[in-house]
Design an enzyme around this catalytic site. Structure first.
Site, mmCIF file in Angstrom:
data_model
loop_
_atom_site.group_PDB
_atom_site.id
_atom_site.type_symbol
_atom_site.label_atom_id
_atom_site.label_comp_id
_atom_site.label_asym_id
_atom_site.label_seq_id
_atom_site.Cartn_x
_atom_site.Cartn_y
_atom_site.Cartn_z
ATOM 1 N N VAL A 84 35.232 138.857 -26.539
ATOM 2 C CA VAL A 84 34.037 138.185 -27.039
ATOM 3 C C VAL A 84 34.020 136.782 -26.460
ATOM 4 C CG1 VAL A 84 32.758 137.432 -29.087
ATOM 5 C CG2 VAL A 84 34.146 139.523 -29.173
ATOM 6 N N CYS A 85 32.875 136.374 -25.925
ATOM 7 C CA CYS A 85 32.700 135.013 -25.415
ATOM 8 C C CYS A 85 33.778 134.702 -24.368
ATOM 9 C CB CYS A 85 32.719 134.043 -26.590
ATOM 10 S SG CYS A 85 32.081 132.400 -26.248
ATOM 11 N N THR A 86 34.436 133.557 -24.497
ATOM 12 C CA THR A 86 35.413 133.139 -23.497
ATOM 13 C C THR A 86 36.752 133.860 -23.626
ATOM 14 O OG1 THR A 86 35.977 131.236 -24.895
ATOM 15 C CG2 THR A 86 34.385 130.878 -23.109
ATOM 16 N N THR A 112 30.645 136.600 -19.775
ATOM 17 C CA THR A 112 31.205 135.713 -20.790
ATOM 18 C C THR A 112 30.102 134.745 -21.178
ATOM 19 O OG1 THR A 112 33.031 134.200 -21.321
ATOM 20 C CG2 THR A 112 32.116 134.059 -19.096
#
Length: 328
Positions: A110-112, A130
């Protein structure tokens, strides 16, 4: 009942919503499936098993150490969240991911969190995304990764990566839909008061945010004019004349100052305008196609399928906001 254990990796500086969003989706899906915590047994773990402090200051208490979490076997889904803690990760965490992540049936970031997977070499040769602010960094520092900055999530075999924060909820809903069916995902989405799920290849943010604002006032004004006139003549020649530049000079200047070509900017403006009309109005598909500058429903359908992987009619069924009669 099939069990799909979920292991969530915790570390200092983690983004709390990257953790809690997907966890709530999986937990809710278990309740729908009648298995409760048995459908998606969820476990959180950190390197030493001690509390971690999230980026926002919240403290999370893991269930165990990472070593203890995999002692009895690999999880079905290994979820790696993002956050400020991904900037200078603990080398021990990267080593643990490199050794244990390949054993999971499904690897999710998730995300970074994608940066942690990339550092461990787990994204090499794969398509991934990302948070939009980190896409350039991911592509520059890990050239073996095929970075796609546009979608809210990307699925590449057993590997799934998502964009910033709330996109983790969209990805988790997509995984639940794959595992348990659309009704399960819809029930969870309703409970969380979110869309069933946005298509994975829906853009991370609007075209006005995606493109840089031009430095020169004539080009800035032209950007604004384009968004207000998606049904106008938006050819390079017409736009160049409006900006009082030659077509060649205009195309170079627009790309240099906005980071995208005039044609791609126009495509995104028209797609976004059509999406908003499908979501918020009762106009027919043919009327929407004309208003958005596509001319014909077929041209709009091709644009939707190419960009979003879904036809306009299907998009409307999923995202149209019901119009409630005004109370008297």
């Amino acid at each position: 009942m099939t069990q799909r254990p979920v292991l969530v990796v915790l570390f200092d500086g983690v983004q709390s919503l990257d953790v809690t969003g997907p966890v709530e989706v999986f937990a809710g899906a278990g309740r729908f499936d009648g298995g409760g915590a048995g459908t998606y047994p969820i476990r959180t773990a950190s390197l030493d098993g001690g509390p971690v402090r999230t980026h926002s200051g919240l403290r999370l208490l893991p269930d165990s150490t990472l070593a203890e979490a995999v002692a009895a076997g690999a999880p079905h889904t290994l979820l790696v969240p993002g956050g400020e803690g991904t900037r200078e990760p603990d080398p021990r965490l990267i080593a643990w991911l490199g050794e244990n992540a390949p054993r999971a049936e499904r690897l999710v970031s998730v995300c970074t969190g994608a940066l942690l997977l990339a550092e461990a070499g787990l994204l090499d040769g794969h398509r991934a995304t990302t948070h939009w602010r980190a896409c350039d960094h991911l592509a520059r520092c890990y050239p073996e990764v095929d970075v796609d900055p546009d979608p809210i999530f990307v699925r590449d075999g057993r590997l799934s990566t998502s964009a910033g924060v709330t996109a983790g909820i969209d990805l988790a809903l997509a995984l639940v839909e794959e595992d348990l069916g659309r009704d399960a995902a819809l029930t969870v989405a309703r409970h969380l008061v979110v869309f069933l799920r946005r298509p994975g290849n829906q853009a991370q943010f609007s075209v006005q945010l995606a493109a840089q604002t031009a430095r020169r006032q004539p080009l800035r004004e032209l950007q604004h004019w384009i968004t207000e006139h998606p049904d106008g003549d938006l050819s390079v020649e017409s736009l160049a004349a409006r900006a009082r530049l030659s077509p060649r000079h205009f195309a170079r200047a627009f790309h240099a100052e906005t980071g995208t070509t005039p044609g791609r900017y126009v495509d995104r403006v028209r797609l976004e305008h059509a999406r908003r009309l499908l979501e918020d109005s009762t106009h027919g598909v043919q009327e929407v196609a004309r208003a958005a500058g596509y001319g014909t429903p077929e041209a709009m359908r091709r644009a939707f399928v190419k960009a979003l992987g879904t036809a306009p009619a299907d998009y409307r069924r999923r995202f149209h906001a019901p119009v409630h009669p005004t109370s008297r």
